[in-house]
Design a protein around this motif. Sequence first.
Motif, PDB file in Angstrom:
ATOM      1  N   VAL A   1      58.919  70.861  32.315  1.00 26.56           N
ATOM      2  CA  VAL A   1      59.620  70.578  33.653  1.00 26.56           C
ATOM      3  C   VAL A   1      58.153  71.047  34.779  1.00 26.56           C
ATOM      4  CG1 VAL A   1      61.024  71.061  35.395  1.00 26.56           C
ATOM      5  CG2 VAL A   1      61.919  71.318  33.180  1.00 26.56           C
ATOM      6  N   ARG A   2      57.763  69.816  35.342  1.00 27.14           N
ATOM      7  CA  ARG A   2      56.829  69.964  36.358  1.00 27.14           C
ATOM      8  C   ARG A   2      57.371  69.806  37.732  1.00 27.14           C
ATOM      9  NH1 ARG A   2      52.355  65.666  34.032  1.00 27.14           N
ATOM     10  NH2 ARG A   2      52.485  66.436  31.721  1.00 27.14           N
ATOM     11  N   ASP A   3      57.163  70.572  38.450  1.00 26.82           N
ATOM     12  CA  ASP A   3      57.604  70.945  39.947  1.00 26.82           C
ATOM     13  C   ASP A   3      56.491  70.778  40.698  1.00 26.82           C
ATOM     14  OD1 ASP A   3      58.700  71.608  42.603  1.00 26.82           O
ATOM     15  OD2 ASP A   3      60.141  72.918  41.529  1.00 26.82           O
ATOM     16  N   ILE A   4      56.264  69.631  41.430  1.00 28.89           N
ATOM     17  CA  ILE A   4      55.237  69.178  42.407  1.00 28.89           C
ATOM     18  C   ILE A   4      54.885  70.006  43.504  1.00 28.89           C
ATOM     19  CG2 ILE A   4      56.178  67.290  43.809  1.00 28.89           C
ATOM     20  CD1 ILE A   4      53.279  65.960  43.023  1.00 28.89           C
TER      21      ILE A   4
ATOM     22  N   PHE B   1      55.079  57.391  35.370  1.00 29.71           N
ATOM     23  CA  PHE B   1      54.931  58.299  36.153  1.00 29.71           C
ATOM     24  C   PHE B   1      53.171  58.809  36.029  1.00 29.71           C
ATOM     25  CE2 PHE B   1      56.323  60.935  32.711  1.00 29.71           C
ATOM     26  CZ  PHE B   1      55.541  62.175  32.831  1.00 29.71           C
ATOM     27  N   ASP B   2      52.778  59.281  37.443  1.00 36.04           N
ATOM     28  CA  ASP B   2      51.463  59.613  37.207  1.00 36.04           C
ATOM     29  C   ASP B   2      51.385  61.182  37.568  1.00 36.04           C
ATOM     30  OD1 ASP B   2      51.592  59.987  39.759  1.00 36.04           O
ATOM     31  OD2 ASP B   2      50.084  58.127  40.150  1.00 36.04           O
ATOM     32  N   GLU B   3      50.256  61.787  37.701  1.00 32.89           N
ATOM     33  CA  GLU B   3      50.126  63.284  37.836  1.00 32.89           C
ATOM     34  C   GLU B   3      50.567  63.714  39.320  1.00 32.89           C
ATOM     35  OE1 GLU B   3      46.177  64.342  37.435  1.00 32.89           O
ATOM     36  OE2 GLU B   3      45.295  63.326  39.202  1.00 32.89           O
ATOM     37  N   GLU B   4      50.605  62.647  40.310  1.00 33.64           N
ATOM     38  CA  GLU B   4      51.227  62.990  41.492  1.00 33.64           C
ATOM     39  C   GLU B   4      52.511  62.899  41.728  1.00 33.64           C
ATOM     40  OE1 GLU B   4      48.922  60.529  44.240  1.00 33.64           O
ATOM     41  OE2 GLU B   4      46.912  61.728  43.984  1.00 33.64           O
ATOM     42  N   LEU B   5      53.272  62.499  40.579  1.00 32.35           N
ATOM     43  CA  LEU B   5      54.754  62.099  40.438  1.00 32.35           C
ATOM     44  C   LEU B   5      54.961  60.988  41.093  1.00 32.35           C
ATOM     45  CD1 LEU B   5      56.629  65.409  40.273  1.00 32.35           C
ATOM     46  CD2 LEU B   5      55.267  64.314  38.509  1.00 32.35           C
TER      47      LEU B   5
END
Length: 260
Positions: free
Chosen positions: A235-238, A94-98
């Motif tokens: 946990v990252r929530d885009i 996965f990348d930074e843009e999910l």
Amino acid sequence: MSGELSPIDKAKFVAAKRAAEFVESGMRVGLGTGSTAAWLVRCLGELVREEGLRFKGVPTSTRTAELARDVGIEVISLDEAKWLDLTIDGADEFDEELSLIKGGGGALLQEKIVATASDQMVVIADAAKEVGHLGAFPLPVEVIPFGWQTSLALIEEMLISMDVMGRKATLRMNGDRPYITDEANHILDLHLTRIGNPRQLSMVLNQIPGVVENGLFIDICDKVVIGHGDGRVEVRDINEGTVTETQLDFVEDDNLFRDI
């Protein structure tokens, strides 16, 4: 015993355990395929047995369906569920843009169908799965068996005009025979090294005759739960633009580890 787990398995376990907290009674939940998703199913099974959690699971492969039934989760089909509250699955990258690469376990078609039939998709992964650019992990492309060599040749020709570093494509094998998916298709693995424009590549791949689906998941993932070997979970929530971090402790006599 959790003390016998490798750091990578510990990372997968804490990510899965944290993601299991998103599941509430009454939900219809897509259950992914792969080693990290298997941890999730075990964690959810424990919540079913120990805390009375009641939900309906829609597996993305026969392997996941068997494990879910074994741990006491009620399994239904996507046709029965019609729409899902949540899908939780792993990723190969996965990348930074999910944006994701999925399909290393061979279930990309069902995984993408289930994920897109959900209000929300949560990805669980160890920290090593995060990359600056997708493509180091071979990109799976599911193709029908009829004329697969023609599909392969068309893909290789198309890659010449794409922003990728490598163009080698190979038929996935299972011993001395081609790997067969749950839908009785083949998988071509594209060794691209680096994908400059995943969105464009995904769209063009799916226009090639014989291609059923590809393993690029674009604009599908909403959250990623990243586990670390020391028990930290991020946990990252885009959608919300938030990042939270917690620490999970290992329980040595956890029932999850009895069959390991």
